[in-house]
Design a protein around this motif. Structure first.
Motif, PDB file in Angstrom:
ATOM      1  N   HIS A  62       0.852  -1.189   0.000  1.00 48.12           N
ATOM      2  CA  HIS A  62       0.000   0.000   0.000  1.00 48.12           C
ATOM      3  C   HIS A  62       0.886   1.236   0.000  1.00 48.12           C
ATOM      4  O   HIS A  62       1.914   1.273   0.688  1.00 48.12           O
ATOM      5  N   VAL A  63       0.484   2.249  -0.759  1.00 45.20           N
ATOM      6  CA  VAL A  63       1.254   3.487  -0.858  1.00 45.20           C
ATOM      7  C   VAL A  63       0.353   4.665  -0.504  1.00 45.20           C
ATOM      8  O   VAL A  63      -0.761   4.782  -1.019  1.00 45.20           O
ATOM      9  N   PHE A  64       0.853   5.531   0.382  1.00 49.86           N
ATOM     10  CA  PHE A  64       0.203   6.801   0.656  1.00 49.86           C
ATOM     11  C   PHE A  64       1.122   7.901   0.148  1.00 49.86           C
ATOM     12  O   PHE A  64       2.327   7.895   0.416  1.00 49.86           O
ATOM     13  N   SER A  65       0.558   8.855  -0.591  1.00 45.36           N
ATOM     14  CA  SER A  65       1.372   9.944  -1.114  1.00 45.36           C
ATOM     15  C   SER A  65       0.605  11.261  -1.063  1.00 45.36           C
ATOM     16  O   SER A  65      -0.606  11.293  -1.306  1.00 45.36           O
ATOM     17  N   ARG A  66       1.328  12.314  -0.723  1.00 45.87           N
ATOM     18  CA  ARG A  66       0.780  13.671  -0.766  1.00 45.87           C
ATOM     19  C   ARG A  66       1.592  14.455  -1.801  1.00 45.87           C
ATOM     20  O   ARG A  66       2.767  14.723  -1.609  1.00 45.87           O
TER      21      ARG A  66
END
Length: 401
Positions: A62-66
Motif C-alpha cells: 500500500h502506498v500513501f502519497s501527498r
C-alpha cells in the motif's frame, strides 16, 4: 500535462505490475519501490510512504502519497509468473546449449534477426550476447581440458579423453555457478522461452494471463478512481495479451490505463507464429476505452527504444490511436555524473524506468503510480517523441482469424 482539479483527482488507485522474465520472487519489487520512491520524493518535494498490503490476492503493498496538495492511496500488486520462469530455467548445461542452437535457428531461419537489426542494434546485441558468451565459455573449457589432457595422450591414448571431458564439464559448471556475473544462461533461457513456439503463447502462460485479466476485471468493478496496468520489459507484451483479453470479454464504460516500459515486443511479434500478439496489438491500438503510454529511452540498450510496437509489427490500421510513444531521455533526466555511473551498466539501466531521476522530466514513475492524476490526465495533449520509429519492419504481419 493537464491541470489538476478536485473533480479529476485520483484518491484511490489500483496498480497491477507485470514484471519481465524474472525468476526472483516479487519482494524485490517492493524493496525497489520503497528505496527509489523515497529518493524521488526527496528530489521532487512530495511525500510518499509504504505500508503492508491489506487483504488477499497477489503480493503487493500500500502506498500513501501527498503530491501537489492532494492525498492519494494506491494498492500495488505484482502479477507473478516467476514460477513459470523458474521452470523454464531448469535446464541442464547440455540442455541450455541445445536451447542456444534451437533459438538461433528460429531467429535466423525465419529472417527475424535481420529484421530486428533494422530497428535497434542494442537489443539485438543483447540477444546475441548469451550466444557469444556461452560459445566462448565452451571453447575455453574445451581448450583448457584439451591442453591438460595432451600430455596423457602418449601414455593412455583415447582414455585421455575421459579426464578431459570431466575437466571441461567442471569448467562449464563453474561458469554456470557464477552466472549472476555473466547473465549468459539467464538471457539464453529468456530468449529461448520467448521463441520456443515461434511467437505462439504457451498454454501454461496463457492460463496465467487469463487469471491476470480476471483480477483486473474485478478491480474495474471496484470503487477505485484508476486501474493502471504496468508492464516492464517482456511484461509489456504480456500486458498487451492480458488487456486485449480483458477488453474483448468486458464491455465497460470505465477506462483502462496501460503503461509499458522498456518494451521488447518485436522480439516476439516479429516471429511467424505470433498471430495472437499481433492481433492484440492491432486491437488495443484502436480502443477508445484505453489509454496506452509506451516509455523507453535510447540509452537503454536492452529495449527497442522509441519503436512503436504496433507500427513496426506491421499491424497499424487507419484507426490507430495507441500507444503514445515517449522517451524517458536518460541523458537529460539523469545528471551527467549519474549518467556516467550508469551508462555501461546495461541491466541496471533497463530498470531505470522504475527508479528515481535526479533531473526528472514529464516521466516520473512515482507520480504516475502514486500521484493525483490518471495516466490520461498526466499526458493529456502530449505529443509523441519526434524520434519514434513507425516504419513497418516485420516480415510477418498476419493476425490470424
Amino acid at each position: 500535462m493537464s491541470s489538476q482539479s478536485t473533480e479529476t483527482t485520483v484518491r484511490k488507485r489500483r496498480v497491477f505490475y507485470i514484471p519481465g522474465y524474472d525468476p526472483i520472487p516479487p519482494r524485490r519489487y517492493r524493496e525497489l519501490y520503497r528505496k527509489e520512491s523515497a529518493a524521488q520524493a526527496r528530489v521532487s518535494g512530495y511525500e510518499i510512504a509504504l505500508s503492508p498490503k491489506n487483504g488477499d490476492g497477489p503480493y503487493g503493498w500500500h502506498v500513501f502519497s501527498r503530491q501537489d496538495g492532494f492525498e492519494t492511496e494506491t494498492d500495488i500488486e505484482v502479477l507473478v509468473w516467476s514460477d513459470i520462469v523458474q521452470q523454464s530455467m531448469a535446464q541442464s548445461i547440455p540442455g541450455t546449449y541445445l536451447q542456444l542452437l534451437r533459438t538461433a535457428w528460429i531467429y535466423l531461419s525465419t529472417g527475424t534477426l535481420g529484421r530486428l537489426m533494422r530497428l535497434r542494434k542494442g537489443p539485438v546485441i543483447a540477444a546475441l550476447y548469451p550466444v557469444g558468451m556461452l560459445l566462448g565459455q565452451l571453447a575455453l573449457a574445451v581448450g583448457i581440458a584439451w591442453a591438460s589432457a595432451a600430455p596423457l595422450w602418449g601414455w593412455i591414448g583415447w582414455l585421455a579423453l575421459l579426464p578431459a571431458f570431466g575437466l571441461a564439464y567442471g569448467l562449464l559448471y563453474a561458469f554456470r555457478r557464477f552466472d549472476n556475473r555473466f547473465f549468459a544462461y539467464y538471457l539464453m533461457h529468456d530468449y529461448a522461452h520467448s521463441s520456443a513456439l515461434k511467437g505462439a503463447v504457451p498454454a501454461e502462460l496463457a492460463a496465467r494471463l487469463e487469471g491476470f485479466a480476471q483480477m483486473i476485471r474485478d478491480a474495474l468493478d471496484g470503487d477505485t478512481d484508476e486501474v493502471l496496468v504496468v508492464g516492464h520489459s517482456s511484461g509489456a507484451h504480456l500486458g498487451v495479451l492480458v488487456l486485449a483479453s480483458l477488453l474483448r470479454q468486458r464491455q465497460t464504460q470505465r477506462p483502462v490505463f496501460f503503461l509499458s516500459l522498456g518494451q521488447v515486443v518485436p522480439m516476439v511479434s516479429f516471429l511467424p507464429n505470433a498471430d495472437q500478439l499481433r492481433r492484440d496489438l492491432q486491437f488495443l491500438s484502436t480502443r477508445e476505452d484505453l489509454t496506452w503510454v509506451d516509455v523507453s529511452a535510447p540509452g537503454d540498450g536492452c529495449a527497442f527504444a522509441l519503436c512503436d510496437p504496433v507500427a513496426v509489427s506491421g499491424v497499424a490500421g487507419p484507426g490507430k490511436r495507441w500507444p503514445l510513444v515517449l522517451s524517458a531521455a536518460f541523458t537529460q533526466t539523469l545528471s551527467p555524473e549519474r549518467w556516467r555511473q550508469l551508462r555501461h551498466r546495461f541491466f541496471r539501466l533497463h530498470f531505470q524506468y522504475l527508479c528515481a531521476f535526479d533531473q526528472p522530466g514529464d516521466y516520473d514513475y512515482f507520480r504516475i503510480t502514486a500521484g493525483p492524476l490518471t495516466l490520461a490526465q498526466r499526458f493529456s495533449g502530449r505529443k509523441p517523441s519526434k524520434s519514434r520509429i513507425e516504419t513497418p519492419v516485420s516480415k510477418y504481419s498476419s493476425v490470424g482469424p
